[in-house]
Design an enzyme around this catalytic site. Structure first.
Site, mmCIF file in Angstrom:
data_model
loop_
_atom_site.group_PDB
_atom_site.id
_atom_site.type_symbol
_atom_site.label_atom_id
_atom_site.label_comp_id
_atom_site.label_asym_id
_atom_site.label_seq_id
_atom_site.Cartn_x
_atom_site.Cartn_y
_atom_site.Cartn_z
ATOM 1 N N ASP A 1 -4.376 -4.290 -18.956
ATOM 2 C CA ASP A 1 -3.514 -3.128 -19.220
ATOM 3 C C ASP A 1 -3.752 -2.520 -20.605
ATOM 4 O O ASP A 1 -2.833 -1.980 -21.221
ATOM 5 C CB ASP A 1 -2.009 -3.505 -19.078
ATOM 6 C CG ASP A 1 -1.680 -4.063 -17.704
ATOM 7 O OD1 ASP A 1 -2.281 -3.622 -16.716
ATOM 8 O OD2 ASP A 1 -0.809 -4.956 -17.620
ATOM 9 N N ASN B 1 -5.771 2.367 -12.892
ATOM 10 C CA ASN B 1 -4.778 1.423 -12.396
ATOM 11 C C ASN B 1 -3.389 2.039 -12.562
ATOM 12 O O ASN B 1 -3.136 2.776 -13.511
ATOM 13 C CB ASN B 1 -4.850 0.122 -13.206
ATOM 14 C CG ASN B 1 -3.844 -0.911 -12.744
ATOM 15 O OD1 ASN B 1 -3.709 -1.194 -11.547
ATOM 16 N ND2 ASN B 1 -3.107 -1.483 -13.688
ATOM 17 N N ARG C 1 -17.187 -17.364 -7.558
ATOM 18 C CA ARG C 1 -16.600 -16.109 -8.035
ATOM 19 C C ARG C 1 -17.703 -15.069 -8.264
ATOM 20 O O ARG C 1 -17.519 -13.878 -8.024
ATOM 21 C CB ARG C 1 -15.852 -16.394 -9.339
ATOM 22 C CG ARG C 1 -14.901 -15.313 -9.724
ATOM 23 C CD ARG C 1 -13.746 -15.241 -8.755
ATOM 24 N NE ARG C 1 -12.879 -14.134 -9.059
ATOM 25 C CZ ARG C 1 -11.613 -14.042 -8.681
ATOM 26 N NH1 ARG C 1 -11.069 -14.987 -7.964
ATOM 27 N NH2 ARG C 1 -10.899 -12.997 -9.002
ATOM 28 N N GLY D 1 0.778 -1.233 0.000
ATOM 29 C CA GLY D 1 0.000 0.000 0.000
ATOM 30 C C GLY D 1 0.808 1.281 0.000
ATOM 31 O O GLY D 1 0.349 2.305 0.509
ATOM 32 N N HIS E 1 0.413 0.967 -13.308
ATOM 33 C CA HIS E 1 1.214 -0.167 -13.787
ATOM 34 C C HIS E 1 2.684 0.259 -13.832
ATOM 35 O O HIS E 1 3.002 1.338 -14.351
ATOM 36 C CB HIS E 1 0.750 -0.612 -15.176
ATOM 37 C CG HIS E 1 1.500 -1.815 -15.669
ATOM 38 N ND1 HIS E 1 1.194 -3.088 -15.258
ATOM 39 C CD2 HIS E 1 2.567 -1.916 -16.494
ATOM 40 C CE1 HIS E 1 2.050 -3.935 -15.806
ATOM 41 N NE2 HIS E 1 2.882 -3.253 -16.569
ATOM 42 N N GLU F 1 -11.906 -4.048 -20.173
ATOM 43 C CA GLU F 1 -11.988 -5.492 -19.921
ATOM 44 C C GLU F 1 -10.734 -6.265 -20.324
ATOM 45 O O GLU F 1 -10.620 -7.445 -20.061
ATOM 46 C CB GLU F 1 -13.267 -6.070 -20.542
ATOM 47 C CG GLU F 1 -14.483 -5.576 -19.770
ATOM 48 C CD GLU F 1 -15.772 -6.294 -20.082
ATOM 49 O OE1 GLU F 1 -15.747 -7.526 -20.220
ATOM 50 O OE2 GLU F 1 -16.808 -5.613 -20.202
ATOM 51 N N GLY F 2 -9.784 -5.609 -20.946
ATOM 52 C CA GLY F 2 -8.503 -6.269 -21.258
ATOM 53 C C GLY F 2 -7.536 -6.119 -20.094
ATOM 54 O O GLY F 2 -7.883 -5.551 -19.057
HETATM 55 C C1 GRF Z 1 3.227 -1.224 -7.537
HETATM 56 O O1 GRF Z 1 4.447 -1.481 -8.136
HETATM 57 C C2 GRF Z 1 2.189 -1.021 -8.591
HETATM 58 O O2 GRF Z 1 2.664 -0.428 -9.734
HETATM 59 C C3 GRF Z 1 1.773 -2.434 -8.880
HETATM 60 O O3 GRF Z 1 1.812 -3.077 -7.641
HETATM 61 C C4 GRF Z 1 2.702 -2.415 -6.765
HETATM 62 C C5 GRF Z 1 1.952 -2.041 -5.535
HETATM 63 O O4 GRF Z 1 2.737 -1.535 -4.516
HETATM 64 N N1 GRF Z 1 0.520 -2.439 -9.587
HETATM 65 P P1 GRF Z 1 2.069 -0.920 -3.232
HETATM 66 O O5 GRF Z 1 1.147 -1.958 -2.611
HETATM 67 O O6 GRF Z 1 1.334 0.328 -3.609
HETATM 68 O O7 GRF Z 1 3.220 -0.620 -2.301
#
Ligand code: GRF
Length: 208
Positions: free
Chosen positions: A151, A108, A66, A12, A110, A148-149
């Site tokens: 990334d 999100n 699920r 987090g 990434h 829905e994909g």
């Molecule tokens: C980060 O590297 C983020 O990009 C990826 O998961 C990791 C999460 O880290 N999706 P944190 O839990 O926010 O420390």
């Protein structure tokens, strides 16, 4: 006020960056309403508690199917009248029912420059292992809307980070977090909260 839910699975640190940005005023017009984890041991839940915000455990393991989990997650977001869902290290596939209901309202972070090193199976440390194996000189992070994909959604912000000779995946991961993730995730939230983000197809326009 944009009502935000942050979905997490682990440490987090991105959640922390959001909380710090709310406190400092780097994010305005937004309120953190809930933190949802699929993992009871996620340190992110402790961060939520320390911050004084609700931390919810909603794990697929605790549901008979699920579908039941999916509906519970959707219900939790709807009950709290969430406007923006932020995936910050959330390792569960977001159910299609949630994606459809929150079109262009889920983002999100990434840890690479999409479309490099992304897609199915490309998460966590693997991303950085792949980048180092390929020998790129620059990597970085991307904030994107979730479709829905995997990334594949519209890209909101990206920030490059230099790969240094001798980097290990762990060292590169940390540098990308510090220099890119913790910067662009709060920034994207602030832009959205202040009505500065427009999506046209797969292109995102930022009115700054
Ligand atoms: C980060 O590297 C983020 O990009 C990826 O998961 C990791 C999460 O880290 N999706 P944190 O839990 O926010 O420390």
């Amino acid at each position: 006020m944009l009502r935000i839910a942050v979905l997490v699975s682990g440490g987090g640190t991105n959640l922390q960056a959001i909380m710090d940005s709310l406190d400092s005023g780097a994010i305005t017009n937004a309120q953190l309403v809930t933190v949802i984890s699929n993992n009871a041991n996620a340190y992110a839940l402790k961060r939520a508690e320390d911050y004084g915000v609700e931390g919810l455990l909603i794990s697929p393991r605790d549901f008979p199917s699920r579908e039941d989990f999916n509906l519970k997650l959707l219900e939790a977001l709807l009950e709290r009248e969430i406007d923006l869902v932020v995936l910050a290290g959330y390792l569960v596939v977001v159910p299609p029912c949630v994606i459809r209901r929150f079109e262009n309202r889920i983002i999100n972070i990434h840890p690479s420059l999409i479309p490099s090193f992304c897609g199915t199976g490309c998460y966590g440390l693997h991303v950085h292992e792949m980048a180092l194996e390929r020998g790129v000189k620059v990597s970085g992070a991307t904030v994107h809307f979730v479709d829905e994909g995997t990334d594949t959604g519209p890209i909101i912000l990206q920030k490059p980070v230099k790969v240094e000779q001798g980097d290990t995946p762990e060292v590169l991961q940390r540098r990308i977090m510090e220099q890119a993730e913790w910067v662009i995730l709060p920034k994207a939230i602030n832009l959205i909260a202040n009505g500065k983000v427009r999506v046209e197809g797969r292109t995102v326009w930022i009115d700054e």
